[in-house]
Design a protein around this motif. Structure first.
Motif, short mmCIF file in Angstrom:
data_model
loop_
_atom_site.label_atom_id
_atom_site.label_comp_id
_atom_site.label_asym_id
_atom_site.label_seq_id
_atom_site.Cartn_x
_atom_site.Cartn_y
_atom_site.Cartn_z
N GLY A 1 66.67 42.26 9.69
CA GLY A 1 66.61 41.11 10.57
C GLY A 1 67.96 40.47 10.81
N LEU A 2 67.97 39.52 11.70
CA LEU A 2 69.17 38.78 12.06
C LEU A 2 68.73 37.37 12.40
N ASP A 3 69.33 36.37 11.80
CA ASP A 3 69.03 35.00 12.16
C ASP A 3 70.01 34.61 13.27
N ALA A 4 69.54 34.69 14.50
CA ALA A 4 70.40 34.44 15.66
C ALA A 4 70.91 33.01 15.70
N ARG A 5 70.28 32.12 14.95
CA ARG A 5 70.73 30.73 14.91
C ARG A 5 71.90 30.53 13.96
N ALA A 6 72.11 31.48 13.03
CA ALA A 6 73.10 31.27 11.97
C ALA A 6 74.29 32.22 12.02
N VAL A 7 74.22 33.29 12.77
CA VAL A 7 75.31 34.26 12.80
C VAL A 7 76.59 33.60 13.35
N ASP A 8 77.73 33.88 12.69
CA ASP A 8 79.01 33.34 13.14
C ASP A 8 79.48 34.08 14.39
N LEU A 9 79.95 33.33 15.36
CA LEU A 9 80.43 33.90 16.62
C LEU A 9 81.89 33.51 16.83
#
Length: 135
Positions: free
Chosen positions: A29-37
């Motif tokens: 999974g991937l938490d799209a709210r928390a990934v660093d951009l």
């Protein structure tokens, strides 16, 4: 918000996105709210006010369609849109529609919006806006 179409939004639940083409294991999974951009300044010609930055993380390409995460920090910038559907994960903004002229649209967490290719918009972000898009 009541319609899913250009210049309108429909509230929808926010969540995470995972794709086999992204290099992210679907099982993890991937938490799209928390990934660093990583952010970059927007082109000066598009900035209307402030010093907004933007970040983009493509997750997958399926045919000619890209799925990814996009974020913009507070400020105002103009844009010419691609065909896109997006869900706002966090933040707040007002999207003004210059062409075609439509009423402004306030978006926030859970907003689901469709933009049509060629629309000319002005985004005023008041709280860093993060969305998952399909374009």
């Amino acid at each position: 918000m009541s319609a899913l179409d250009a210049g309108s939004g429909l509230d929808a639940g926010a969540g995470s996105g995972v794709d086999a083409g992204s290099g992210i294991d679907a099982g993890s999974g991937l938490d799209a709210r928390a990934v660093d951009l990583p952010h970059e300044a927007l082109p000066a010609a598009t900035v209307v006010s402030g010093a907004p930055t933007a970040a983009l993380l493509p997750l997958a390409t399926v045919g000619d369609t890209e799925i990814g995460i996009w974020e913009m920090t507070p400020g105002t910038a103009s844009d010419t849109e691609a065909d896109e559907v997006f869900v706002v994960l966090s933040g707040h903004a007002v999207i003004e529609f210059v062409s075609p002229p439509l009423p402004p649209l306030e978006v926030g967490p859970g907003s689901l919006v469709r933009l049509a290719e060629g629309m000319q918009t002005v985004w005023t972000v008041t709280e860093t806006l993060r969305k998952v898009y399909v374009a």
